[in-house]
Design a protein around this motif. Structure first.
Motif, PDB file in Angstrom:
ATOM      1  N   SER A 113      -7.017  -5.792  14.309  1.00  0.00           N
ATOM      2  CA  SER A 113      -8.031  -7.028  12.861  1.00  0.00           C
ATOM      3  C   SER A 113      -8.699  -7.829  14.180  1.00  0.00           C
ATOM      4  N   GLY A 114      -9.913  -8.209  13.687  1.00  0.00           N
ATOM      5  CA  GLY A 114     -10.410  -8.504  14.418  1.00  0.00           C
ATOM      6  C   GLY A 114     -12.055  -8.264  15.078  1.00  0.00           C
ATOM      7  N   GLY A 115     -11.956  -6.914  15.120  1.00  0.00           N
ATOM      8  CA  GLY A 115     -13.723  -6.391  15.695  1.00  0.00           C
ATOM      9  C   GLY A 115     -14.639  -6.723  14.878  1.00  0.00           C
ATOM     10  N   GLY A 116     -15.876  -6.011  15.798  1.00  0.00           N
ATOM     11  CA  GLY A 116     -16.862  -6.316  15.180  1.00  0.00           C
ATOM     12  C   GLY A 116     -17.970  -5.651  15.511  1.00  0.00           C
ATOM     13  N   LEU A 117     -19.645  -6.609  14.961  1.00  0.00           N
ATOM     14  CA  LEU A 117     -20.253  -6.389  16.280  1.00  0.00           C
ATOM     15  C   LEU A 117     -20.965  -7.766  17.137  1.00  0.00           C
ATOM     16  N   VAL A 118     -21.151  -7.656  18.102  1.00  0.00           N
ATOM     17  CA  VAL A 118     -21.088  -9.151  19.176  1.00  0.00           C
ATOM     18  C   VAL A 118     -22.375  -8.709  20.858  1.00  0.00           C
ATOM     19  N   GLN A 119     -23.271  -9.328  20.168  1.00  0.00           N
ATOM     20  CA  GLN A 119     -24.265  -9.249  21.431  1.00  0.00           C
ATOM     21  C   GLN A 119     -23.509  -9.129  22.549  1.00  0.00           C
ATOM     22  N   PRO A 120     -24.275  -8.540  23.841  1.00  0.00           N
ATOM     23  CA  PRO A 120     -23.731  -8.799  25.084  1.00  0.00           C
ATOM     24  C   PRO A 120     -23.798 -10.608  25.558  1.00  0.00           C
ATOM     25  N   GLY A 121     -22.071 -10.489  25.989  1.00  0.00           N
ATOM     26  CA  GLY A 121     -22.060 -12.305  26.505  1.00  0.00           C
ATOM     27  C   GLY A 121     -21.625 -12.745  25.526  1.00  0.00           C
ATOM     28  N   THR A 135       2.263   0.618  32.540  1.00  0.00           N
ATOM     29  CA  THR A 135       1.455   0.585  31.215  1.00  0.00           C
ATOM     30  C   THR A 135       0.691   0.190  31.086  1.00  0.00           C
ATOM     31  N   LEU A 136      -0.576   0.862  31.459  1.00  0.00           N
ATOM     32  CA  LEU A 136      -1.760   1.315  31.166  1.00  0.00           C
ATOM     33  C   LEU A 136      -1.625   2.114  31.209  1.00  0.00           C
ATOM     34  N   GLU A 137      -1.106   3.200  30.934  1.00  0.00           N
ATOM     35  CA  GLU A 137      -1.035   4.370  30.400  1.00  0.00           C
ATOM     36  C   GLU A 137      -0.515   4.879  29.566  1.00  0.00           C
ATOM     37  N   PRO A 138      -1.322   5.406  27.868  1.00  0.00           N
ATOM     38  CA  PRO A 138      -1.040   5.715  26.854  1.00  0.00           C
ATOM     39  C   PRO A 138       0.016   5.790  26.550  1.00  0.00           C
ATOM     40  N   ARG A 139       1.010   7.317  26.882  1.00  0.00           N
ATOM     41  CA  ARG A 139       1.909   8.206  26.953  1.00  0.00           C
ATOM     42  C   ARG A 139       3.204   7.742  26.809  1.00  0.00           C
ATOM     43  N   PRO A 140       3.549   6.659  27.538  1.00  0.00           N
ATOM     44  CA  PRO A 140       4.418   5.819  27.307  1.00  0.00           C
ATOM     45  C   PRO A 140       4.682   4.957  25.901  1.00  0.00           C
ATOM     46  N   TYR A 141       3.506   4.948  24.913  1.00  0.00           N
ATOM     47  CA  TYR A 141       3.847   3.918  23.729  1.00  0.00           C
ATOM     48  C   TYR A 141       4.075   4.851  22.754  1.00  0.00           C
ATOM     49  N   LYS A 142       5.226   4.607  22.076  1.00  0.00           N
ATOM     50  CA  LYS A 142       5.263   5.600  20.734  1.00  0.00           C
ATOM     51  C   LYS A 142       4.954   4.953  19.446  1.00  0.00           C
ATOM     52  N   TYR A 143       4.664   3.796  18.761  1.00  0.00           N
ATOM     53  CA  TYR A 143       3.921   3.147  18.039  1.00  0.00           C
ATOM     54  C   TYR A 143       2.541   2.598  18.259  1.00  0.00           C
ATOM     55  N   TRP A 144       1.727   3.267  17.195  1.00  0.00           N
ATOM     56  CA  TRP A 144      -0.233   2.280  17.583  1.00  0.00           C
ATOM     57  C   TRP A 144      -0.290   2.262  15.972  1.00  0.00           C
ATOM     58  N   GLY A 145      -1.610   0.849  16.511  1.00  0.00           N
ATOM     59  CA  GLY A 145      -1.933   0.896  14.854  1.00  0.00           C
ATOM     60  C   GLY A 145      -3.467   1.666  14.303  1.00  0.00           C
ATOM     61  N   GLN A 146      -3.994   1.606  13.780  1.00  0.00           N
ATOM     62  CA  GLN A 146      -4.722   2.277  13.336  1.00  0.00           C
ATOM     63  C   GLN A 146      -6.913   1.990  13.970  1.00  0.00           C
ATOM     64  N   GLY A 147      -6.401   0.896  14.435  1.00  0.00           N
ATOM     65  CA  GLY A 147      -7.588   0.496  15.697  1.00  0.00           C
ATOM     66  C   GLY A 147      -8.615  -0.393  14.778  1.00  0.00           C
ATOM     67  N   THR A 148      -9.289  -0.950  15.777  1.00  0.00           N
ATOM     68  CA  THR A 148     -10.539  -2.087  14.938  1.00  0.00           C
ATOM     69  C   THR A 148     -11.805  -1.317  16.423  1.00  0.00           C
ATOM     70  N   GLN A 149     -12.145  -1.846  15.540  1.00  0.00           N
ATOM     71  CA  GLN A 149     -14.102  -1.039  16.228  1.00  0.00           C
ATOM     72  C   GLN A 149     -14.830  -2.130  16.211  1.00  0.00           C
ATOM     73  N   VAL A 150     -14.928  -2.580  18.241  1.00  0.00           N
ATOM     74  CA  VAL A 150     -15.769  -3.428  18.372  1.00  0.00           C
ATOM     75  C   VAL A 150     -17.673  -2.774  19.294  1.00  0.00           C
ATOM     76  N   THR A 151     -18.086  -3.222  18.931  1.00  0.00           N
ATOM     77  CA  THR A 151     -19.757  -3.098  19.098  1.00  0.00           C
ATOM     78  C   THR A 151     -20.057  -4.135  19.632  1.00  0.00           C
ATOM     79  N   VAL A 152     -20.971  -3.665  21.249  1.00  0.00           N
ATOM     80  CA  VAL A 152     -21.516  -4.797  21.730  1.00  0.00           C
ATOM     81  C   VAL A 152     -22.650  -4.391  22.051  1.00  0.00           C
ATOM     82  N   SER A 153     -23.923  -4.984  21.366  1.00  0.00           N
ATOM     83  CA  SER A 153     -25.035  -4.530  21.492  1.00  0.00           C
ATOM     84  C   SER A 153     -26.189  -6.249  21.095  1.00  0.00           C
ATOM     85  N   SER A 154     -26.829  -5.457  21.192  1.00  0.00           N
ATOM     86  CA  SER A 154     -28.368  -6.479  20.875  1.00  0.00           C
ATOM     87  C   SER A 154     -28.966  -6.064  19.919  1.00  0.00           C
TER      88      SER A 154
END
Length: 127
Positions: A7-15, A108-127
């Motif tokens: 949770s916590g995603g959304g639309l935010v301005q640059p900066g 640690t920053l490659e997706p293959r080893p990870y077994k469990y995943w959430g559904q995702g939250t969208q982050v949009t950075v735009s003015s």
């Protein structure tokens, strides 16, 4: 098995700033390598940051170092991603993931080893 809900995603301005949360449930008594990944349209999923739930080790991708920070609370089994100084190129779907057994023997920053995943939250950075 562990279930993850972001949770916590959304639309935010640059900066601007956002804090993403990932609530874990299920077998939260074991240690995991937990991470945030992101995927923009037409691009591969990429690792942003990771940490080991059994210690203090953290990893942050160079593209976000100094702007993003990963943390967690044990009381409510929640993973966080604090994102500051956001840029339009940070726009993506952000996913929380967990790999059983910790971070010691995985990329640690490659997706293959990870077994469990959430559904995702969208982050949009735009003015």
């Amino acid at each position: 098995q562990v279930q993850l809900v972001e949770s916590g995603g959304g639309l935010v301005q640059p900066g601007g700033s956002l804090r993403l949360s990932c609530a874990a449930s299920g077998n939260t008594g074991s240690n995991y390598c937990m991470a945030w990944f992101r995927q923009a349209p037409g691009k591969e999923r990429e690792g942003v940051a990771a940490l080991y739930t059994g210690g203090r080790s953290t990893w942050v991708d160079t593209s976000v170092a100094g702007r993003f920070a990963i943390s967690r609370t044990t009381a409510n089994h929640t993973l966080y991603l604090q994102m500051n100084s956001l840029k339009p190129e940070d726009t993506a779907m952000y996913y929380c993931a967990a790999a059983p057994g910790g971070c010691a023997r995985i990329s640690t920053l490659e997706p293959r080893p990870y077994k469990y995943w959430g559904q995702g939250t969208q982050v949009t950075v735009s003015s």
